[in-house]
Design an enzyme around this catalytic site. Structure first.
Site, short mmCIF file in Angstrom:
data_model
loop_
_atom_site.label_atom_id
_atom_site.label_comp_id
_atom_site.label_asym_id
_atom_site.label_seq_id
_atom_site.Cartn_x
_atom_site.Cartn_y
_atom_site.Cartn_z
N TYR A 1 0.01 4.22 3.68
CA TYR A 1 0.12 2.77 3.70
C TYR A 1 -0.51 2.20 4.97
CZ TYR A 1 1.98 -1.95 3.66
OH TYR A 1 2.07 -3.32 3.69
N SER B 1 -1.19 -5.70 7.63
CA SER B 1 0.18 -5.44 8.06
C SER B 1 0.18 -4.89 9.47
CB SER B 1 0.85 -4.45 7.12
OG SER B 1 2.09 -4.00 7.65
#
Length: 273
Positions: free
Chosen positions: A156, A131
């Site tokens: 994350y 990501s």
């Protein structure tokens, strides 16, 4: 185009399911792996494909999955480590690890290393979904489980940077033995990702505006499908981070060889039985 055996984790929904559909339609043997039994079975039945259920919050599930895959397939051409998640509060898995770290990094690390003999013999590609959140992340080798100063976004982002570090270290260790690696950012995809989170990202994913500006799972799966069908060294370069089928810039820490080596060694120690 040669028919490939392609294992996709996180394939019961979102870009994993979209990639599975496109690759199966192209004639490849797709193996669907997911956490939810009903949704995983549904996608597999739609594609007339093999499926396995595994919860990545339990490392024993990952070990059982690896054993089942190795037992069923003498050859795995592509392992797509696509499963992942976002958690708005710190929680610990039954294995004692912070949930985001385990699901997004430690479980796919374990699955890949357990399948290594099969992957090497298959001259396989290992593709991991990362990501853009990795861009400003930090990885603390002394606190991989985020025990101090937990931040949902921080955990994350760290896990997504760990995906890239893992990809590059896997390339360094195994490319000479035939393994090719890639990681990619799929874009802002309108899926069920983070929709249960009581956090900014969860609210964005649930909002009508968020759904309008995000791309669909099929577009999000494009780079995954392209990497899976392509040949490293001809169509793409091993060990790199990709966005929209192009090598992209990411966090400078992703090029830190000592950090990548340290993460590998720490991860291996964590999953050792």
């Amino acid at each position: 185009m040669a028919r490939k055996t392609i294992v996709i984790t996180g394939a019961s929904d979102g870009i994993g399911a979209a990639a599975a559909r496109e690759l199966a339609a192209a004639g490849h043997e797709v193996v669907v792996v997911g956490r939810d039994p009903d949704r995983t079975r549904s996608v597999a039945e739609e594609l007339d494909a093999e499926h396995h259920v595994a919860d990545f919050t339990r490392l024993d599930d990952v070990r059982a999955l690896a054993a089942a895959l190795a037992g069923a397939h003498r050859r795995i051409d592509v392992l797509a480590n696509n499963a992942g998640g976002f958690n708005d509060r710190r929680s610990v898995t039954p294995d004692g690890h912070e949930r985001t770290f385990q699901v997004n990094h430690l479980a796919p690390f374990l699955l890949t290393t357990l399948l290594m003999d099969t992957l090497v013999e298959s001259v396989a590609s290992v593709i991991t979904t990362s990501s853009v959140a990795a861009r400003r992340a930090r990885v603390d080798l002394d606190d991989l489980d985020s025990g101090h100063g937990y931040s949902a976004h921080g955990a994350y982002g760290a896990s997504k940077l760990e995906n890239i570090l893992f990809t590059r270290e896997l390339h360094r260790r195994y490319h000479r033995r035939g393994i090719s690696t890639a990681t990619f950012h799929p874009g802002g995809v309108a899926t069920s990702f983070a929709t249960d989170a009581d956090h900014l990202w969860g609210r964005v994913y649930r909002s009508p505006l968020g759904r309008r500006v995000m791309i669909g799972p099929e577009r999000g799966a494009d780079t995954l499908v392209w990497l899976a069908e392509g040949t490293a060294g001809e169509d793409w370069v091993s060990g790199q981070y990709w966005v929209k089928r192009r090598i992209a810039r990411t966090n400078p820490l992703a090029a830190d060889r000592d950090l990548a080596r340290g993460l590998w060694e720490a991860s291996a120690a964590m999953v050792e039985e």
